[in-house]
Design a protein around this motif. Structure first.
Motif, short mmCIF file in Angstrom:
data_model
loop_
_atom_site.label_atom_id
_atom_site.label_comp_id
_atom_site.label_asym_id
_atom_site.label_seq_id
_atom_site.Cartn_x
_atom_site.Cartn_y
_atom_site.Cartn_z
N LYS A 8 14.35 1.43 2.32
CA LYS A 8 13.97 0.02 2.28
C LYS A 8 13.44 -0.36 0.90
CE LYS A 8 11.42 0.62 5.94
NZ LYS A 8 10.54 0.60 7.11
N ARG A 57 7.41 7.77 -4.27
CA ARG A 57 7.30 9.12 -4.83
C ARG A 57 8.43 9.41 -5.80
NH1 ARG A 57 2.24 11.17 -2.90
NH2 ARG A 57 1.89 10.16 -0.90
N PHE A 108 -0.64 7.83 -4.94
CA PHE A 108 -1.75 6.93 -4.74
C PHE A 108 -2.77 7.18 -5.84
CE2 PHE A 108 -5.90 5.96 -2.88
CZ PHE A 108 -5.69 4.71 -2.33
N ARG A 129 0.81 -1.21 0.00
CA ARG A 129 0.00 0.00 0.00
C ARG A 129 0.85 1.26 0.00
NH1 ARG A 129 -5.50 -0.45 1.69
NH2 ARG A 129 -5.32 1.76 2.15
N ALA A 130 2.15 1.12 0.27
CA ALA A 130 2.99 2.31 0.40
C ALA A 130 3.27 2.92 -0.96
CB ALA A 130 4.30 1.96 1.08
N PRO A 131 2.99 4.22 -1.14
CA PRO A 131 3.35 4.88 -2.40
C PRO A 131 4.86 5.10 -2.51
CG PRO A 131 1.69 6.14 -1.17
CD PRO A 131 2.28 5.13 -0.24
N ARG A 146 12.28 5.19 1.76
CA ARG A 146 12.78 5.33 3.14
C ARG A 146 13.86 4.28 3.43
NH1 ARG A 146 7.47 7.08 3.27
NH2 ARG A 146 6.61 4.99 3.44
N PRO A 176 -6.44 7.03 -6.72
CA PRO A 176 -7.74 6.80 -6.08
C PRO A 176 -8.65 5.84 -6.84
CG PRO A 176 -7.16 9.13 -5.98
CD PRO A 176 -6.15 8.46 -6.89
#
Lengths: 123, 383
Positions: free
Chosen positions: B364, B312, B333, B308-310, B362, B335
């Protein structure tokens, strides 16, 4: 029980010997529609000011910082499963984590409701 | 807010509609209204959204080698602009609009733009152009300089641009101008609306059916209000404009395309006309024709993160064995998709649909795969 706030728009509220942490209603409003939340693992320790969680809206990603030093004793899986709760009830059901403080005196540096309201309006 | 920001003729309307304003390309623009980005996005996909895109650059390019409407006038102006773009403009039909790119000598994209041939006989020898807000001064200076002695550029600073996008757009526009509802995708027609001269193009930047309407500044608010009066229309800000175009797989200039990327790398080779591929004659043709033949070293692809993590803009793309293979240029994201989506450039060897990659978010690795675009199906009115 009253809320206290950081300059990074986290709120803190005492619950037994731990503190509940979330993002302020003002911050949730500014973020817009939250679509993703990442929370730290239970048992992990943070120093005050460390980034400990992530909240992402359609627009952007934001870090959530530890408002006080301590160990994570609970994480709210409900907002991971349904991030929109952060917009719906930011200072209630959509709490982020509970932290057991290593130095409760750090709470003294946080803002009360009135001080935070003024800070948020001017930031 | 700095007073140096420019305002569109709809600025007061945005404020009265409760918009949250941000700086964009030197303009004070609405990023969202009361609905918020998510609901504005979904509203546009379900009904119709009104966008102020008056900050974009509109101009008319007129040949000086023939009179407007004379025999051969279109061929003159088409030959002139074809010196700067790789599109087929000679054979563009009367009233036809074409997506193209301005190129530098290295075949890099200086901007993407719409080039439209007027439908009327007495307008032949002229082209209508719409370029990006952030690039308009540079684009117009380049065009004027490069085409000196062949064409004259008339910047239409006196015109606003309003987009109406979504499945209800056609019926809403037809309520004001019945014939416009009959227009096909990528055509432009002029209309007299209540004494106001409009240029209506069917198309847009959301993947939905829709229109972009060029209107004189002094009548922009009247037109916007006439469209907003329909219950199916909501004003939509730049936030949802970005998530809509990302789901539609469309490039945002300055992010997904830069002066370093060629149109082949950007995966918009459809914008290079067949005759142009044979003849060349546009800036950077050597590189571009070479890439068309041998495949580009890197390619813009769609990316779908698994969770679920976007991811960027700026996130590194790695192969599953940890080699750096590219970078995310737009991400967030979706929609309508209901999950994270992104686009970015990867080494040609990793560009196949379904290829598993990692996006570094981040620090990871985030599992993702190369995806076809658009992420949300286009629903253009091809007629």
């Amino acid at each position: 029980m009253t809320f206290k706030y950081t300059k990074d728009h986290e709120w803190v509220k005492q619950e037994g010997d731990a503190y509940v942490v979330g993002v302020s209603a003002h911050a949730a409003e500014q973020l817009g529609d939250v679509v993703f939340v990442e929370l730290p693992d239970i048992g992990k320790s943070f120093k005050k000011g460390d980034d400990m969680a992530v909240v992402e809206s359609v627009k952007a990603a934001s870090d959530v910082y530890a408002p006080i030093s301590g160990e994570i004793v609970a994480a709210n899986q409900a907002i991971v499963d349904d991030p929109a709760q952060v917009n719906a009830d930011p200072q209630g059901a959509a709490w982020f984590i509970k932290i057991k403080p290593s130095d409760a005196s750090e709470l003294d540096a946080l803002m009360d409701e009135a001080a935070y309201k003024e800070f948020a309006e001017n930031s | 807010m700095p007073s140096t920001l420019k305002k569109t003729p709809l600025h007061d309307l945005h404020l009265s509609l409760g918009a949250k304003m941000v700086e964009f390309a030197g303009y004070d623009m609405p990023v969202q209204y009361g609905l918020g980005v998510l609901k504005e996005h979904l509203w546009t996909r379900e009904k119709a959204g009104l966008f102020d895109v008056s900050h974009m650059g509109q101009a008319f390019l007129k040949t000086t080698e023939a009179g407007l409407g004379e025999d051969g006038a279109h061929e003159k102006i088409a030959a002139a602009i074809e010196a700067l773009v790789p599109g087929e403009i000679q054979k563009l039909k009367k009233g036809g609009a074409r997506y193209s790119v301005l190129l530098n000598e290295k075949g890099g994209v200086l901007d993407d733009l719409m080039i439209t041939r007027p439908v009327r006989d007495d307008g032949q020898g002229m082209l209508f152009m719409v370029v990006n807000a952030a690039m308009k001064e540079q684009d117009f200076a380049l065009i004027e300089q490069a085409l000196e002695g062949r064409a004259r550029l008339e910047i239409a600073a006196d015109r606003s641009l309003i987009a109406l996008q979504g499945p209800a757009a056609a019926s809403v526009v037809a309520g004001l101008i019945p014939e416009a509802g009959e227009q096909k995708f990528m055509t432009m027609r002029p209309y007299d609306w209540d004494g106001v001269y409009l240029l209506v193009t069917r198309g847009g930047y959301t993947g939905e059916d829709g229109f972009e309407i060029s209107v004189p500044n002094e009548h922009a608010e009247k037109l916007a209000n006439a469209l907003l009066a329909h219950p199916d229309v909501e004003p939509i800000g730049l936030g949802a404009r970005d998530s809509l175009r990302l789901e539609a797989g469309l490039c945002l200039y300055g992010h997904d395309m830069t002066p370093e990327t060629s149109p082949v790398e950007a995966n918009i080779a459809f914008a290079i006309g067949k005759r142009r591929r044979e003849e060349g004659g546009f800036p950077g043709a050597a590189r571009i024709l070479n890439e068309l033949q041998d495949g580009p070293a890197r390619l813009r692809v769609g990316l779908r993160p698994e969770g679920r993590a976007p991811a960027r803009e700026g996130a590194e793309i790695q192969s599953v064995d940890g080699k750096t293979i590219g970078v995310v240029t737009s991400g967030g994201f979706g929609p309508t998709v209901g999950g994270p989506i992104a686009m970015g450039y990867v080494d040609g060897a990793y560009a196949d649909t379904g290829m598993e990659v990692n996006l570094i978010v981040r620090d990871k690795p985030l599992a993702a795969f190369v995806s076809d675009m658009p992420f949300a199906p286009h629903r253009y009115h091809r007629g």
